[in-house]
Design an enzyme around this catalytic site. Structure first.
Site, PDB file in Angstrom:
ATOM      1  N   LYS A  37       0.833  -1.215   0.000  1.00  0.00           N
ATOM      2  CA  LYS A  37       0.000   0.000   0.000  1.00  0.00           C
ATOM      3  C   LYS A  37       0.872   1.271   0.000  1.00  0.00           C
ATOM      4  O   LYS A  37       0.649   2.191  -0.777  1.00  0.00           O
ATOM      5  CB  LYS A  37      -0.920   0.025   1.241  1.00  0.00           C
ATOM      6  CG  LYS A  37      -1.866  -1.175   1.323  1.00  0.00           C
ATOM      7  CD  LYS A  37      -2.761  -1.110   2.558  1.00  0.00           C
ATOM      8  CE  LYS A  37      -2.037  -1.179   3.879  1.00  0.00           C
ATOM      9  NZ  LYS A  37      -1.394  -2.479   4.148  1.00  0.00           N
ATOM     10  N   ARG A 200      10.990  -0.834  11.185  1.00  0.00           N
ATOM     11  CA  ARG A 200       9.853  -0.553  12.055  1.00  0.00           C
ATOM     12  C   ARG A 200       9.802  -1.545  13.217  1.00  0.00           C
ATOM     13  O   ARG A 200      10.099  -2.729  13.036  1.00  0.00           O
ATOM     14  CB  ARG A 200       8.550  -0.632  11.243  1.00  0.00           C
ATOM     15  CG  ARG A 200       8.195   0.674  10.590  1.00  0.00           C
ATOM     16  CD  ARG A 200       7.076   0.572   9.594  1.00  0.00           C
ATOM     17  NE  ARG A 200       5.892  -0.172  10.015  1.00  0.00           N
ATOM     18  CZ  ARG A 200       4.802  -0.290   9.280  1.00  0.00           C
ATOM     19  NH1 ARG A 200       4.733   0.313   8.099  1.00  0.00           N
ATOM     20  NH2 ARG A 200       3.784  -1.004   9.698  1.00  0.00           N
ATOM     21  N   ARG A 211      -0.728  -8.710  13.542  1.00  0.00           N
ATOM     22  CA  ARG A 211      -1.245  -7.742  12.553  1.00  0.00           C
ATOM     23  C   ARG A 211      -2.106  -8.454  11.510  1.00  0.00           C
ATOM     24  O   ARG A 211      -3.139  -7.952  11.079  1.00  0.00           O
ATOM     25  CB  ARG A 211      -0.077  -7.019  11.869  1.00  0.00           C
ATOM     26  CG  ARG A 211       0.609  -6.026  12.794  1.00  0.00           C
ATOM     27  CD  ARG A 211       1.979  -5.632  12.288  1.00  0.00           C
ATOM     28  NE  ARG A 211       1.960  -4.915  11.026  1.00  0.00           N
ATOM     29  CZ  ARG A 211       3.041  -4.670  10.303  1.00  0.00           C
ATOM     30  NH1 ARG A 211       4.231  -5.088  10.719  1.00  0.00           N
ATOM     31  NH2 ARG A 211       2.940  -4.022   9.174  1.00  0.00           N
TER      32      ARG A 211
HETATM   33  P1  AP5 Z   1       4.803  -1.502   1.826  1.00  0.00           P
HETATM   34  O1  AP5 Z   1       4.464  -0.724   0.613  1.00  0.00           O
HETATM   35  O2  AP5 Z   1       5.519  -0.817   2.925  1.00  0.00           O
HETATM   36  O3  AP5 Z   1       3.506  -2.295   2.355  1.00  0.00           O
HETATM   37  P2  AP5 Z   1       2.235  -1.804   3.137  1.00  0.00           P
HETATM   38  O4  AP5 Z   1       1.052  -2.445   2.538  1.00  0.00           O
HETATM   39  O5  AP5 Z   1       2.217  -0.309   3.247  1.00  0.00           O
HETATM   40  O6  AP5 Z   1       2.521  -2.485   4.555  1.00  0.00           O
HETATM   41  P3  AP5 Z   1       2.375  -1.918   6.013  1.00  0.00           P
HETATM   42  O7  AP5 Z   1       3.114  -2.870   6.890  1.00  0.00           O
HETATM   43  O8  AP5 Z   1       2.752  -0.470   6.089  1.00  0.00           O
HETATM   44  O9  AP5 Z   1       0.864  -2.067   6.249  1.00  0.00           O
HETATM   45  P4  AP5 Z   1       0.148  -2.076   7.579  1.00  0.00           P
HETATM   46  O10 AP5 Z   1      -1.228  -1.877   7.136  1.00  0.00           O
HETATM   47  O11 AP5 Z   1       0.385  -3.239   8.435  1.00  0.00           O
HETATM   48  O12 AP5 Z   1       0.871  -0.890   8.412  1.00  0.00           O
HETATM   49  P5  AP5 Z   1       0.427   0.604   8.742  1.00  0.00           P
HETATM   50  O13 AP5 Z   1       1.623   1.439   8.764  1.00  0.00           O
HETATM   51  O14 AP5 Z   1      -0.718   1.004   7.908  1.00  0.00           O
HETATM   52  O15 AP5 Z   1       5.699  -2.764   1.321  1.00  0.00           O
HETATM   53  C1  AP5 Z   1       6.139  -3.734   2.241  1.00  0.00           C
HETATM   54  C2  AP5 Z   1       7.510  -4.231   1.785  1.00  0.00           C
HETATM   55  O16 AP5 Z   1       7.359  -4.914   0.556  1.00  0.00           O
HETATM   56  C3  AP5 Z   1       8.545  -3.133   1.543  1.00  0.00           C
HETATM   57  O17 AP5 Z   1       9.792  -3.586   1.975  1.00  0.00           O
HETATM   58  C4  AP5 Z   1       8.528  -2.933   0.021  1.00  0.00           C
HETATM   59  O18 AP5 Z   1       9.796  -2.525  -0.470  1.00  0.00           O
HETATM   60  C5  AP5 Z   1       8.182  -4.331  -0.461  1.00  0.00           C
HETATM   61  N1  AP5 Z   1       7.386  -4.329  -1.674  1.00  0.00           N
HETATM   62  C6  AP5 Z   1       6.290  -3.558  -1.934  1.00  0.00           C
HETATM   63  N2  AP5 Z   1       5.796  -3.836  -3.148  1.00  0.00           N
HETATM   64  C7  AP5 Z   1       6.603  -4.799  -3.685  1.00  0.00           C
HETATM   65  C8  AP5 Z   1       6.593  -5.503  -4.925  1.00  0.00           C
HETATM   66  N3  AP5 Z   1       5.659  -5.266  -5.871  1.00  0.00           N
HETATM   67  N4  AP5 Z   1       7.550  -6.429  -5.133  1.00  0.00           N
HETATM   68  C9  AP5 Z   1       8.524  -6.691  -4.177  1.00  0.00           C
HETATM   69  N5  AP5 Z   1       8.562  -6.050  -2.973  1.00  0.00           N
HETATM   70  C10 AP5 Z   1       7.601  -5.112  -2.745  1.00  0.00           C
HETATM   71  O19 AP5 Z   1      -0.131   0.419  10.239  1.00  0.00           O
HETATM   72  C11 AP5 Z   1       0.751   0.137  11.298  1.00  0.00           C
HETATM   73  C12 AP5 Z   1      -0.048   0.093  12.604  1.00  0.00           C
HETATM   74  O20 AP5 Z   1      -0.633   1.383  12.857  1.00  0.00           O
HETATM   75  C13 AP5 Z   1      -1.224  -0.884  12.637  1.00  0.00           C
HETATM   76  O21 AP5 Z   1      -0.825  -2.184  12.991  1.00  0.00           O
HETATM   77  C14 AP5 Z   1      -2.121  -0.231  13.695  1.00  0.00           C
HETATM   78  O22 AP5 Z   1      -1.671  -0.482  15.003  1.00  0.00           O
HETATM   79  C15 AP5 Z   1      -1.943   1.250  13.405  1.00  0.00           C
HETATM   80  N6  AP5 Z   1      -2.916   1.760  12.410  1.00  0.00           N
HETATM   81  C16 AP5 Z   1      -2.641   2.252  11.178  1.00  0.00           C
HETATM   82  N7  AP5 Z   1      -3.764   2.603  10.545  1.00  0.00           N
HETATM   83  C17 AP5 Z   1      -4.777   2.329  11.401  1.00  0.00           C
HETATM   84  C18 AP5 Z   1      -6.189   2.451  11.307  1.00  0.00           C
HETATM   85  N8  AP5 Z   1      -6.800   2.933  10.213  1.00  0.00           N
HETATM   86  N9  AP5 Z   1      -6.931   2.049  12.376  1.00  0.00           N
HETATM   87  C19 AP5 Z   1      -6.353   1.568  13.486  1.00  0.00           C
HETATM   88  N10 AP5 Z   1      -5.027   1.408  13.647  1.00  0.00           N
HETATM   89  C20 AP5 Z   1      -4.235   1.801  12.603  1.00  0.00           C
HETATM   90 MG    MG Z   2       2.425   1.070   4.819  1.00  0.00          MG
END
Ligand code: AP5
Ligand code: MG
Length: 257
Positions: A37, A200, A211
């Site tokens: 994402k 992270r 998660r």
């Molecule tokens: P990346 O693009 O970073 O993936 P992502 O989908 O953004 O993963 P996240 O871990 O950020 O998602 P998340 O939803 O768990 O975390 P968030 O920060 O929102 O890519 C991942 C990896 O893959 C990278 O190394 C990248 O280089 C690689 N990659 C990407 N695309 C690729 C491809 N095509 N091919 C090869 N490699 C690739 O949330 C964190 C925490 O915050 C949550 O657990 C929760 O506690 C809180 N939180 C956030 N939002 C909310 C909400 N709305 N409500 C409640 N709590 C929330």
């Molecule tokens: Mg993310």
């Protein structure tokens, strides 16, 4: 592979998906932790010039600044659970009040519960109703009042773990790397600004399991919610980054068409 359900839509876009006049409007990127994402939101931001609104990044920013919200959120995030809807909704409401969302915006990691989705639907319905009033005519022509388009990405779960544990981020410019799939040119420093990359706190296997559990229980129903509303498509996230970006661009163009 891209599958899309395309509803009839009296859209307000003024050009093509790649043209300068295209109004992307609000776009939701949905999918499990590590699906891509953040990576895709940054690519779409660069393509369309609209902001990425990542609730995870907003929360982490509060953690780094040591705000009261950040201190409370850190405990929850480090355990892999979700921060409360009221906190996250208020954060998004603030962000959507800023001027740069007029042509559209990319919501990354929000909504993540059905409560958050209901709240967002209500917010956008109110905005659209206001936009119909003459006094808001200018805003009515803007992308922010278009209906939401939701794109869900999918990647096999076995791959997600490597994406998560291999992720490194530049704390200065926020560029995302992966030591397995998207490594920096030089050992663990950012290609752009040379800053040492960081990992992270929640990118470890045990927290990832929680998660994923939270995703299955609370966020998978959100995907179904937007599927049922239409203007929804799924994109295969298990392709090169550029290929996924092209698929999302084509999908949004089709859904807005
Ligand atoms: P990346 O693009 O970073 O993936 P992502 O989908 O953004 O993963 P996240 O871990 O950020 O998602 P998340 O939803 O768990 O975390 P968030 O920060 O929102 O890519 C991942 C990896 O893959 C990278 O190394 C990248 O280089 C690689 N990659 C990407 N695309 C690729 C491809 N095509 N091919 C090869 N490699 C690739 O949330 C964190 C925490 O915050 C949550 O657990 C929760 O506690 C809180 N939180 C956030 N939002 C909310 C909400 N709305 N409500 C409640 N709590 C929330
Ligand atoms: Mg993310």
């Amino acid at each position: 592979m891209v599958t899309a359900s395309v509803p009839s839509h009296q859209g307000m876009q003024a050009g093509t998906g790649t043209g300068v006049n295209f109004l992307p409007g609000p776009i939701l990127l949905l999918g499990a932790p590590g699906v891509g994402k953040g990576t895709q939101a940054k690519a779409l931001r660069a393509h369309w010039g609209i902001p990425q609104i990542s609730t995870g990044d907003l929360l982490r920013d509060n953690v780094v600044r040591g705000t009261e919200l950040g201190r409370a959120a850190k405990l929850v995030m480090d355990s892999g659970e979700l921060v409360s809807d009221s906190i996250v909704n208020a954060m998004v409401a603030n962000r959507l009040g800023e001027a740069d969302v007029r042509q559209g915006y990319i919501l990354d990691g929000f909504p993540r519960t059905l409560n958050q989705a209901d709240w967002l639907d209500e917010q956008l319905a109110t905005e659209s109703a206001l936009a119909g009033l003459e006094v808001h005519a200018e805003q009515f022509r803007a992308g922010s009042t278009l209906p939401v388009v939701a794109v869900a990405m999918q990647v096999p779960y076995t791959l997600l773990l490597r994406r998560i544990t291999g992720r490194r981020t530049c704390p200065a410019c926020k560029r995302i790397y992966n030591i397995y799939f998207q490594p920096p040119a030089y050992d663990l420093v950012c290609d752009i600004d040379g800053t040492p990359l960081t990992q992270r706190a929640d990118d470890v296997e045990e927290v990832f399991a929680e998660r994923l559990r939270a995703y299955e229980e609370l966020t998978a129903p959100v995907v179904e919610h937007y599927r049922s509303l239409g203007r929804f498509a799924e994109v295969d996230g298990d392709q090169t980054v550029d290929r996924v970006t092209s698929d999302i661009l084509a999908t949004v163009q089709r859904l807005r068409g």
